[in-house]
Design a protein around this motif. Structure first.
Motif, short mmCIF file in Angstrom:
data_model
loop_
_atom_site.label_atom_id
_atom_site.label_comp_id
_atom_site.label_asym_id
_atom_site.label_seq_id
_atom_site.Cartn_x
_atom_site.Cartn_y
_atom_site.Cartn_z
N LYS A 179 -14.71 14.00 -57.22
CA LYS A 179 -15.22 13.77 -55.88
C LYS A 179 -15.00 15.02 -55.01
O LYS A 179 -14.00 15.71 -55.14
CB LYS A 179 -14.52 12.56 -55.24
N SER A 193 -15.11 14.83 -51.57
CA SER A 193 -14.70 14.42 -50.24
C SER A 193 -13.37 15.09 -49.87
O SER A 193 -12.51 15.34 -50.73
CB SER A 193 -14.57 12.90 -50.17
N CYS A 194 -13.19 15.35 -48.58
CA CYS A 194 -11.94 15.97 -48.10
C CYS A 194 -10.86 14.94 -47.78
O CYS A 194 -9.74 15.32 -47.40
CB CYS A 194 -12.23 16.82 -46.86
N SER A 234 -9.38 10.85 -48.95
CA SER A 234 -9.47 9.68 -49.81
C SER A 234 -8.69 8.53 -49.20
O SER A 234 -7.48 8.65 -48.94
CB SER A 234 -8.94 9.99 -51.21
N GLU A 237 -9.91 13.48 -57.91
CA GLU A 237 -10.03 13.83 -56.49
C GLU A 237 -9.76 15.32 -56.37
O GLU A 237 -8.92 15.88 -57.09
CB GLU A 237 -9.01 13.07 -55.64
N SER A 239 -8.54 16.96 -50.82
CA SER A 239 -8.48 15.54 -50.49
C SER A 239 -7.09 14.98 -50.74
O SER A 239 -6.57 14.20 -49.94
CB SER A 239 -9.52 14.77 -51.31
#
Length: 709
Positions: A2, A4-5, A7, A98, A102
């Protein structure tokens, strides 16, 4: 993986892992806050009987709140990121689906959630308890909210510093050591350096001054000082200091995130990822322990102090301790004896650091004392004065010179000479009494300074400013005052008394405050119309009289070389701690007219327009209604006619009037009227007669009272 910054699952996992220290720490602080409130209740009735109203802020109400940034923040960061110190755990977290950013941000946010929640919970309970339970307590909300914000800023700062250091070290010991060095070492070295310079060179007003180096910006240092019983906790409520700490903490956090992204899983369990960082940590710890022997050596070299056997022994002991700590740190962190031999060459770097520090201090010392600009090199001079110098220069003189820029040749000459004379103290004989007095005046700002005092000056040269303190003897002060009094800017300020709008008190001794304010306003308007030398001589006499503590009673009781009215004004400024007090000069004719119109009856007040050279007389009536000296009423009439003949005629008339009313020596057991008539033939001469009237039947006394009072 992922991208994304943040989680949510990692964030919740971080909250779960911190629940034990979070719950225990929060409950302990909540319990402590409740105990404080209950403890106040025990003494509340007693305090209420002493103080009708009490104000309190968050720090005073609960001084244990700093435990959140000082104890809980390091504990939670060490617990949450402990996987960085163990290879298997590090491999596991680095293998999660991750990205590393993140992982770091989610865990760091979890720690900040617990810490911020505890801060808010404990603060709310504390302030609510004092607001609800004790109605006599007034919460200082501004200070409380500022303190709470600063605690939050300190929490972010400490948490980010520990996070950053955990990304470059791999054991708990090096985690903690590196974090403490990052948090405290820059400020500690700066404080030591500034303290050393101030002690060696007290002619520098504030030692070494750097932007943002003031104590009000040292929030974490302030926390430790407050826990040590510091009475003044204003630095802990200083918002700019909290904002600076928060910004620095955010920068540390960005650095920690960047290092976390680059950290290799293989670094877990190693003290440091490379020998250079390990050597740096050892040297910094040992160098701190070398500061005391460096101080002794510097004072011996620069101040030529006597080398004693005890000083030598103390220096040797401190250096031995520094070496022991140096090697012990290597042994404990690496747990390998052979590394002691590898760390041996770096001892030379430690010695070099000591030599560089001592040499740097010596260079700074000689650079400062050799900076003696000539009058031609000086462009302008600004005196940084305060009211404490009023006892040497005079309060009105100090008030007038504050904030002014001087560029006259005579002032520049005096400042140059005095600076050169002050700097010579540090090149001369330390056993000389004059040098000792000068040094004491510089070091302790006029306390314990003998006959000398110190004045701060900002000397502008081409492209730079020298900030210095210069030592002045009474003779030097007189010369400096003469030079300053010839500057046009000073003359304008000296002739301008404080604006009535900036004064909380304007008071006369014999007239009510509202009339005293009107007299003062007239005086301010009239002063610029008077010759400056006359006004300066008068106010300088007032300053010197106050300095010598000779100004007691009414001004008319003092042998004043100037004609004065029988009263004085006292001025209290809003921004000043001390009063400005001076007698009313009679040569200010408009002021005298206004004052006498309020003070004297119209039938005896004539045109009061005489200059100091003309003759005048005063009549003072003192009534003792009961015959007791403590029961007294006084009225003074001052008259300055245009000619001596009129003065003599009126004095003769008054003398005949007194004789016709059976004057006799006073009997203080009876109601008594004392009349003093003084004739002035010049500004500094007078002759006078005393007449007394005692009346058993009171008829004569009553007639006089009706006319005079």
């Amino acid at each position: 993986m992922k991208k994304s910054c943040f989680s949510r699952r990692l964030y919740l996992e971080g909250l779960r892992q911190l629940r034990l220290p979070g719950i225990i720490g929060g409950l302990l602080l909540v319990l402590a806050a409740l105990l404080v409130i209950i403890g106040r209740a025990v003494t509340h009735s007693y305090l209420s009987s002493i103080y009708l109203f009490n104000s309190i802020d968050l720090f005073s109400a609960f001084p244990l709140l700093p435990a959140v940034p000082l104890l809980l923040a390091p504990l939670m960061i060490l617990r949450l990121f402990r996987f960085l110190n163990k290879r298997s755990s590090s491999d596991f977290y680095h293998g999660l689906p991750e990205n590393r950013l993140s992982l770091f941000l989610s865990f760091f946010a979890a720690a900040m959630t617990w810490l911020t929640g505890i801060l808010l919970l404990v603060s709310t309970i504390t302030l609510s308890g004092f607001s609800i339970v004790y109605h006599s307590y007034a919460i200082q909300w501004a200070e409380s909210l500022s303190f709470l914000f600063n605690m939050f800023a300190a929490t972010v700062y400490v948490s980010a510093a520990f996070s950053l250091c955990m990304c470059i070290t791999g054991t708990v010991l090096t985690n903690v050591t590196a974090s403490l060095l990052l948090i405290f070492l820059p400020r500690l070295l700066l404080s030591i350096l500034s303290w050393q310079v101030t002690e060696l060179l007290p002619l520098l007003p504030e030692g070494l001054s750097f932007p943002l180096s003031g104590s009000e910006y040292q929030i974490v240092f302030g926390l430790f000082a407050s826990l040590g019983g510091m009475q003044d906790h204003s630095p802990l409520t200083y918002l700019p200091g909290g904002l600076y700490t928060l910004i620095l903490g955010l920068l540390y956090g960005v650095g920690a995130a960047a290092l976390f992204l680059r950290r290799k899983s293989e670094a877990a369990g190693l003290a440091t990822p490379n020998r250079a960082l390990q050597t740096t940590l050892r040297l910094l710890v040992a160098f701190l322990l070398c500061q005391y022997p460096c101080r002794v050596i510097i004072r011996v070299v620069l101040h030529r102090e006597t080398v004693t056997s005890s000083a030598v022994f103390t220096c040797v002991v401190w250096y031995i301790v520094a070496l022991v700590v140096y090697f012990l740190f290597e042994l404990v962190t690496t747990r390998r004896v052979k590394n002691l031999l590898r760390s041996l060459p770096a001892v030379g770097l430690l010695a070099l650091l000591n030599l560089l520090f001592i040499g740097g201090m010596a260079c700074s010392y000689h650079t400062v004392i050799s900076a003696n600009p000539t009058p031609e090199e000086i462009e302008t001079v600004v005196f940084d004065t305060d009211d404490s110098l009023g006892d040497r220069f005079g309060r009105h003189f100090i008030r007038s010179m504050q904030g002014l820029t001087f560029q006259g040749e005579e002032v520049r000459q005096q400042v140059s000479e005095r600076l050169r004379d002050t700097a010579s103290v540090f090149r001369g004989d330390w056993n000389n009494d004059h040098n000792v007095d000068k040094w004491m005046a510089l070091r302790y700002d006029n306390s314990m300074s003998g006959s000398y005092c110190s004045v701060k000056v900002n000397i502008r040269l081409e492209g730079r400013i020298l900030r210095r303190k210069i030592a002045l003897s009474p003779e030097d002060i007189a010369k400096m005052k003469t030079a300053i009094s010839r500057e046009e800017a000073f003359r304008a300020a000296y002739a301008a008394l404080p604006s009535p709008e900036n004064c909380t008190i304007i008071r006369g001794g014999r007239i009510i405050d509202t009339k005293a304010r009107q007299v003062y306003e007239t005086m301010r308007r009239e002063i610029p119309t008077v010759d400056f030398e006359t006004w300066y001589a008068f106010m300088d006499w007032c300053d010197r009289t106050e300095i010598q503590s000779a100004l007691s009673g009414t001004p008319s009781d003092i042998d004043c070389p100037f004609p004065v009215l029988p009263d004085k004004l006292t001025i209290k400024q809003i921004t000043e701690e001390s009063n400005l007090s001076f007698p009313l000069p009679a040569f200010l004719t408009d002021t005298a007219d206004v004052y006498m119109s309020y003070y004297a009856d119209d039938w005896i007040l004539d045109a009061l327009t005489a200059s100091p050279e003309e003759s005048r007389y005063t009549v003072q009536f003192t009534l003792y209604p009961s015959g007791e000296t403590s029961d007294v009423m006084t009225r003074i009439y001052q008259h300055a006619p245009h000619s001596l003949a009129i003065a003599v005629q009126r004095m003769d008339s008054l003398t005949n009037f007194l004789k016709e009313n059976r004057l006799e020596q006073p009997d203080m057991k009876k109601p008594t009227l004392c009349i003093a008539v003084k004739s002035y033939t010049g500004p500094s001469t007078n002759r006078g007669n005393l007449y007394f009237c005692s009346a058993e039947d009171g008829e004569t006394l009553n007639r006089l009272v009706e006319q005079l009072f």
